[in-house]
Design an enzyme around this catalytic site. Structure first.
Site, PDB file in Angstrom:
ATOM      1  N   HIS A  43      -3.589   6.597  -0.256  1.00  0.00           N
ATOM      2  CA  HIS A  43      -3.883   5.212  -0.623  1.00  0.00           C
ATOM      3  C   HIS A  43      -5.367   4.956  -0.405  1.00  0.00           C
ATOM      4  CE1 HIS A  43      -4.194   0.928  -0.588  1.00  0.00           C
ATOM      5  NE2 HIS A  43      -4.331   0.862   0.721  1.00  0.00           N
TER       6      HIS A  43
ATOM      7  N   CYS B 216       0.792  -1.230   0.000  1.00  0.00           N
ATOM      8  CA  CYS B 216       0.000   0.000   0.000  1.00  0.00           C
ATOM      9  C   CYS B 216       0.825   1.281   0.000  1.00  0.00           C
ATOM     10  CB  CYS B 216      -0.940  -0.006   1.198  1.00  0.00           C
ATOM     11  SG  CYS B 216      -1.828  -1.558   1.418  1.00  0.00           S
TER      12      CYS B 216
ATOM     13  N   ASN C 135      -9.958  -1.828  -3.466  1.00  0.00           N
ATOM     14  CA  ASN C 135      -8.611  -1.542  -2.985  1.00  0.00           C
ATOM     15  C   ASN C 135      -7.633  -2.342  -3.830  1.00  0.00           C
ATOM     16  OD1 ASN C 135      -6.141  -1.567  -1.616  1.00  0.00           O
ATOM     17  ND2 ASN C 135      -7.079  -1.596   0.415  1.00  0.00           N
TER      18      ASN C 135
END
Length: 334
Positions: free
Chosen positions: A257, A115, A287
């Site tokens: 993020h 991430c 995601n």
């Protein structure tokens, strides 16, 4: 001294789309409406069983070269951020170099950061360019987290999507990326982990922080990750602002993020900023780990929402635990 410029971006998403409606039909007992309310995610792109992170990265890079008339022979360094490599060895990025027809004088590097990886990648590219080692860097981010997730896993299957992004980072006289700062805390490695598949025997592997409820190889402790994020990220932002003589008023947008809507909304509240200053773009992709930031930047650019004269902050955070941030002014023009 040359500086790194964040150039054009191309995104590739697998053709297979998994919607919340499909999940609801397959799992009538799941409260999909409540899950979507918390995550902000309504569909995800999922790689085919034989489709790997490198396949997605190749598609993104090919699109980048084609759409922006980039000669592959001009690339002198290629980096791939992935936590789902094709093999333990050889380096996936070396295979990508060959498949893309990049010159053999081109450096190739895999790095495993998830991430926070896009921000780390930009910082490394900036270092390579400032040192004179490289001038045209292909930064790839690609993940197929779906391969770690069991079909019955309500907590993860509704969040993570597969995808890749290809970003050209080039040498420029203008300084448009600066102020990078990083952080890591391996004591939180048990919050988000795939405990098998490496060289450490399973009996000696790090154990998940709490009871593992699902069969997925991937374990995630969502509440602990949120707690970590709302503490670490505002502190990182404050340090970057202070060290660069800036205040919150000097920042146009905080580009974060894209974890989940709930996590980003809690950051908005903790930082006390208007919602539009922390944009959220994950409803139709989920995601995508290291690719969330380039996807976000590409979409904001396409809508003309990034002003060349404005300073933005890029922030990545998550698995590791790892976090990173930096300042960026978008001086690229197509």
């Amino acid at each position: 001294m040359p500086h790194a410029q964040l150039g054009p971006i191309a995104v590739h998403l697998p053709s297979r789309v998994e919607t919340n409606e499909q999940l609801q039909a397959d799992f009538p007992n799941w409260d999909i409406a409540l899950i979507a309310e918390k995550t902000g995610i309504h569909q995800r792109h999922i790689a085919e069983p034989k489709e790997t992170a490198s396949d997605l990265a190749i598609q993104a890079a090919t699109k980048l070269f084609s759409e922006h008339a980039i000669d592959p022979q001009s690339i002198d360094f290629v980096m791939l951020c992935t936590q789902t490599p094709d093999y333990p060895l050889p380096t996936t990025c070396c295979l990508i170099q060959d498949r893309l027809g990049l010159p053999t004088r081109c450096g190739a590097l895999d790095f495993n950061l998830g991430c926070s990886g896009f921000v780390y990648g930009l910082a490394m590219a900036d270092g390579l360019i400032q040192s004179g080692v490289a001038k045209n860097i292909l930064l790839l981010t690609a993940e197929t987290y779906s391969k770690y997730i069991d079909a019955d896993d309500r907590s993860l299957r509704t969040i993570f999507g597969d995808g890749a992004a290809a970003t050209l980072v080039t040498a420029s006289e203008e300084k448009s990326l600066w102020g990078f700062q990083f952080g890591s805390d391996g004591s939180g490695g048990d919050m988000l982990i795939v405990g098998d598949g490496g060289s450490r025997p399973s009996e000696d592997a790090i154990k998940p922080r709490h009871r593992k409820r699902w069969k997925s190889r991937l374990y995630m402790d969502g509440p602990s990750l949120i707690n970590f994020t709302v503490e670490a990220v505002p502190r990182l932002i404050a340090e970057i602002l202070s060290d660069n003589g800036l205040t919150d008023a000097d920042i146009d947008r905080y580009l974060m993020h894209q974890a989940t809507w709930k996590m980003l909304d809690q950051l908005r509240g903790r930082m006390d900023v208007a919602p539009e200053r922390i944009p959220i773009e994950l409803a139709d992709v989920g995601n995508t780990v290291s690719s969330t930031l380039p996807i976000l930047i590409d979409r904001l650019r396409s809508r003309g929402e990034l002003k060349p004269e404005s300073v933005n902050m890029l922030v990545g955070f998550g698995v590791g635990l790892s976090w990173a941030g930096g300042l960026w002014r978008d001086v690229y023009s197509a």
